[in-house]
Scaffold this active site. Structure first.
Site, PDB file in Angstrom:
ATOM      1  N   GLU A 109      -5.640  -4.585  10.589  1.00  0.00           N
ATOM      2  CA  GLU A 109      -4.382  -3.740  10.813  1.00  0.00           C
ATOM      3  C   GLU A 109      -4.895  -2.887  12.141  1.00  0.00           C
ATOM      4  O   GLU A 109      -5.773  -2.120  12.385  1.00  0.00           O
ATOM      5  CB  GLU A 109      -4.296  -2.853   9.709  1.00  0.00           C
ATOM      6  CG  GLU A 109      -4.213  -3.262   8.228  1.00  0.00           C
ATOM      7  CD  GLU A 109      -3.587  -2.402   7.359  1.00  0.00           C
ATOM      8  OE1 GLU A 109      -2.535  -2.616   6.967  1.00  0.00           O
ATOM      9  OE2 GLU A 109      -4.236  -1.152   7.037  1.00  0.00           O
ATOM     10  N   ASN A 149       0.912  -1.139   0.161  1.00  0.00           N
ATOM     11  CA  ASN A 149       0.092   0.012  -0.047  1.00  0.00           C
ATOM     12  C   ASN A 149       1.021   1.393   0.037  1.00  0.00           C
ATOM     13  O   ASN A 149       1.207   1.577   0.965  1.00  0.00           O
ATOM     14  CB  ASN A 149      -1.013  -0.104   1.340  1.00  0.00           C
ATOM     15  CG  ASN A 149      -1.684   1.186   1.570  1.00  0.00           C
ATOM     16  OD1 ASN A 149      -1.878   2.021   0.504  1.00  0.00           O
ATOM     17  ND2 ASN A 149      -2.280   1.433   2.415  1.00  0.00           N
ATOM     18  N   TRP A 150       1.111   1.812  -1.223  1.00  0.00           N
ATOM     19  CA  TRP A 150       1.936   3.033  -1.228  1.00  0.00           C
ATOM     20  C   TRP A 150       1.486   4.164  -0.669  1.00  0.00           C
ATOM     21  O   TRP A 150       2.268   5.186  -0.534  1.00  0.00           O
ATOM     22  CB  TRP A 150       2.441   3.011  -2.770  1.00  0.00           C
ATOM     23  CG  TRP A 150       3.015   2.054  -3.355  1.00  0.00           C
ATOM     24  CD1 TRP A 150       3.598   0.824  -2.711  1.00  0.00           C
ATOM     25  CD2 TRP A 150       3.666   2.129  -4.890  1.00  0.00           C
ATOM     26  NE1 TRP A 150       4.075  -0.048  -3.808  1.00  0.00           N
ATOM     27  CE2 TRP A 150       4.221   0.826  -5.155  1.00  0.00           C
ATOM     28  CE3 TRP A 150       3.422   2.996  -5.803  1.00  0.00           C
ATOM     29  CZ2 TRP A 150       4.779   0.207  -6.186  1.00  0.00           C
ATOM     30  CZ3 TRP A 150       4.032   2.795  -6.973  1.00  0.00           C
ATOM     31  CH2 TRP A 150       4.555   1.348  -7.380  1.00  0.00           C
ATOM     32  N   LYS A 151       0.330   4.274  -0.375  1.00  0.00           N
ATOM     33  CA  LYS A 151      -0.440   5.499   0.309  1.00  0.00           C
ATOM     34  C   LYS A 151      -0.002   6.674  -0.451  1.00  0.00           C
ATOM     35  O   LYS A 151      -0.036   6.549  -1.788  1.00  0.00           O
ATOM     36  CB  LYS A 151       0.239   5.639   1.731  1.00  0.00           C
ATOM     37  CG  LYS A 151      -0.272   4.219   2.656  1.00  0.00           C
ATOM     38  CD  LYS A 151       0.178   4.704   4.071  1.00  0.00           C
ATOM     39  CE  LYS A 151       0.088   3.128   4.648  1.00  0.00           C
ATOM     40  NZ  LYS A 151      -0.064   3.380   6.212  1.00  0.00           N
ATOM     41  N   SER A 183       3.431  -2.091  10.462  1.00  0.00           N
ATOM     42  CA  SER A 183       4.854  -2.170  10.662  1.00  0.00           C
ATOM     43  C   SER A 183       5.384  -3.451  10.125  1.00  0.00           C
ATOM     44  O   SER A 183       6.407  -4.116  10.689  1.00  0.00           O
ATOM     45  CB  SER A 183       4.982  -1.707  12.136  1.00  0.00           C
ATOM     46  OG  SER A 183       4.638  -0.423  12.249  1.00  0.00           O
ATOM     47  N   GLU A 189      -6.903   4.985   7.753  1.00  0.00           N
ATOM     48  CA  GLU A 189      -6.614   6.352   7.445  1.00  0.00           C
ATOM     49  C   GLU A 189      -7.860   6.972   6.747  1.00  0.00           C
ATOM     50  O   GLU A 189      -8.055   8.038   6.925  1.00  0.00           O
ATOM     51  CB  GLU A 189      -5.216   6.547   6.547  1.00  0.00           C
ATOM     52  CG  GLU A 189      -4.087   6.367   7.516  1.00  0.00           C
ATOM     53  CD  GLU A 189      -3.031   5.739   6.872  1.00  0.00           C
ATOM     54  OE1 GLU A 189      -2.878   5.672   5.406  1.00  0.00           O
ATOM     55  OE2 GLU A 189      -2.061   5.167   7.562  1.00  0.00           O
ATOM     56  N   HIS A 219      -9.581   1.677   4.619  1.00  0.00           N
ATOM     57  CA  HIS A 219      -8.210   1.608   5.271  1.00  0.00           C
ATOM     58  C   HIS A 219      -8.549   2.674   6.446  1.00  0.00           C
ATOM     59  O   HIS A 219      -9.329   3.897   6.399  1.00  0.00           O
ATOM     60  CB  HIS A 219      -7.104   2.293   4.301  1.00  0.00           C
ATOM     61  CG  HIS A 219      -5.734   2.070   4.930  1.00  0.00           C
ATOM     62  ND1 HIS A 219      -5.301   3.158   6.129  1.00  0.00           N
ATOM     63  CD2 HIS A 219      -4.795   1.233   4.806  1.00  0.00           C
ATOM     64  CE1 HIS A 219      -4.117   2.784   6.317  1.00  0.00           C
ATOM     65  NE2 HIS A 219      -3.860   1.602   5.662  1.00  0.00           N
ATOM     66  N   GLY A 279       2.661  -1.198   4.206  1.00  0.00           N
ATOM     67  CA  GLY A 279       2.720   0.357   3.912  1.00  0.00           C
ATOM     68  C   GLY A 279       4.243   0.516   3.678  1.00  0.00           C
ATOM     69  O   GLY A 279       4.653   0.484   2.602  1.00  0.00           O
ATOM     70  N   GLY A 280       4.712   1.404   4.595  1.00  0.00           N
ATOM     71  CA  GLY A 280       6.168   1.876   4.457  1.00  0.00           C
ATOM     72  C   GLY A 280       7.318   0.917   3.814  1.00  0.00           C
ATOM     73  O   GLY A 280       7.750   1.473   3.019  1.00  0.00           O
ATOM     74  N   GLY A 309       2.475   2.433  10.748  1.00  0.00           N
ATOM     75  CA  GLY A 309       3.557   3.403  10.647  1.00  0.00           C
ATOM     76  C   GLY A 309       4.155   3.662  11.934  1.00  0.00           C
ATOM     77  O   GLY A 309       4.789   4.900  11.910  1.00  0.00           O
TER      78      GLY A 309
HETATM   79  P1  PGA Z   1       2.943   0.297   7.558  1.00  0.00           P
HETATM   80  O1  PGA Z   1       1.357   0.565   7.094  1.00  0.00           O
HETATM   81  O2  PGA Z   1       3.220  -0.894   7.266  1.00  0.00           O
HETATM   82  O3  PGA Z   1       3.647   1.598   6.993  1.00  0.00           O
HETATM   83  O4  PGA Z   1       2.551   0.339   9.225  1.00  0.00           O
HETATM   84  C1  PGA Z   1       0.290  -0.484   6.809  1.00  0.00           C
HETATM   85  C2  PGA Z   1      -0.856  -0.121   6.182  1.00  0.00           C
HETATM   86  O5  PGA Z   1      -1.348   0.955   6.530  1.00  0.00           O
HETATM   87  O6  PGA Z   1      -1.421  -0.634   5.237  1.00  0.00           O
END
Ligand code: PGA
Length: 247
Positions: free
Chosen positions: A163, A9-11, A208, A95, A93, A229-230, A169
């Site tokens: 999640e 997930n590149w956000k 994470s 966010e 998600h 994500g990251g 993050g």
């Molecule tokens: P993260 O994000 O791996 O940076 O914690 C995961 C996500 O929000 O899908």
């Protein structure tokens, strides 16, 4: 047997050039033999990334979608628009829920629209730190499943991403034990609504995940993959996570 599924997930990251370079680097490694692999990219990069992935097994996804097909909804992107480019979309998600007012109700509307198309959904659920501390994790997840997912015919086309918000993050991953226990709980909730069909639904852990912790997380019986994500923004890290998913 559920095939492992690793999705990046590149956000809201990557320039146009960075997105193409990242997708090309992932595709060049030829992942996808032992696990399903996908990248969920920002809308403006869909066409470029589609091109970069065209000779690979890596699936392309978007990070959100609106439930109406077309019309006066400035700024929104519809299911048919996405279906021209990709085969997957992330819904709900945390966010989106936290910053853009998404609720279980909007998640369900999006899910229904997506399932009526060729796109497959990754539906995100998860509890906040306050909720976990107050022992409300089970209640919150049960509600998210019941209100966001249970109004549809639950099938293997759906992937659920568990999640915990406190792990996204933050560098603070859920321990493999907590992640397994919670994913098993989510599967039991899915079973209440879908019966044995829930055994075919893949549950990803997200929060994470990185190259160091992936193998232990992914070896848990109810964790069928990861939403990353990251660590999905570096091809080498992401590919190591994909490697760690091989059974
Ligand atoms: P993260 O994000 O791996 O940076 O914690 C995961 C996500 O929000 O899908």
């Amino acid at each position: 047997m559920r095939r492992p599924f690793i999705a990046g997930n590149w956000k809201m990251n990557t320039t146009r050039a960075e997105a193409s370079a990242l997708a090309e680097a992932i595709a060049a490694a030829g992942p996808g033999a032992g696990a399903d692999v996908a990248v969920c990219v920002p809308f403006p990069h869909l066409a470029d990334v589609e091109r970069a992935l065209q000779h690979s097994r890596v699936r392309l996804g978007a990070q959100d979608v609106y439930w109406e097909e077309s019309g006066a909804f400035t700024g929104e992107v519809s299911v048919p628009m996405l279906a021209d480019y990709c085969s997957l979309v992330v819904i709900g998600h945390s966010e989106r829920r936290q910053y853009f007012g998404e609720t279980d109700e909007t998640v369900l509307r999006k899910l229904k629209a997506v399932l009526a198309s060729s796109l497959d959904p990754i539906v995100c659920i998860g509890e906040s730190l306050e909720q976990r501390k107050a022992n409300q994790t089970g209640e919150v997840l049960a509600r998210q499943v019941a209100n966001g997912l249970a109004g549809v015919d639950l099938s293997e086309r759906i992937t659920v991403a568990y999640e915990p918000i406190w792990a996204i993050g933050t560098g603070e991953t859920a321990t493999p034990e907590i992640a397994q226990e919670t994913c098993a709980f989510v599967r039991a909730e899915l079973k209440k609504h879908a019966g044995d069909a829930a055994d075919a639904i893949r549950i990803q852990y997200g929060g994470s995940v990185n190259a160091d912790n992936a193998r232990e997380l992914l070896s848990q019986p109810d964790i069928d993959g990861a939403l990353v994500g990251g660590a999905s923004l570096k091809a080498a890290q992401f590919l190591q996570i994909v490697e760690a998913a091989k059974p």
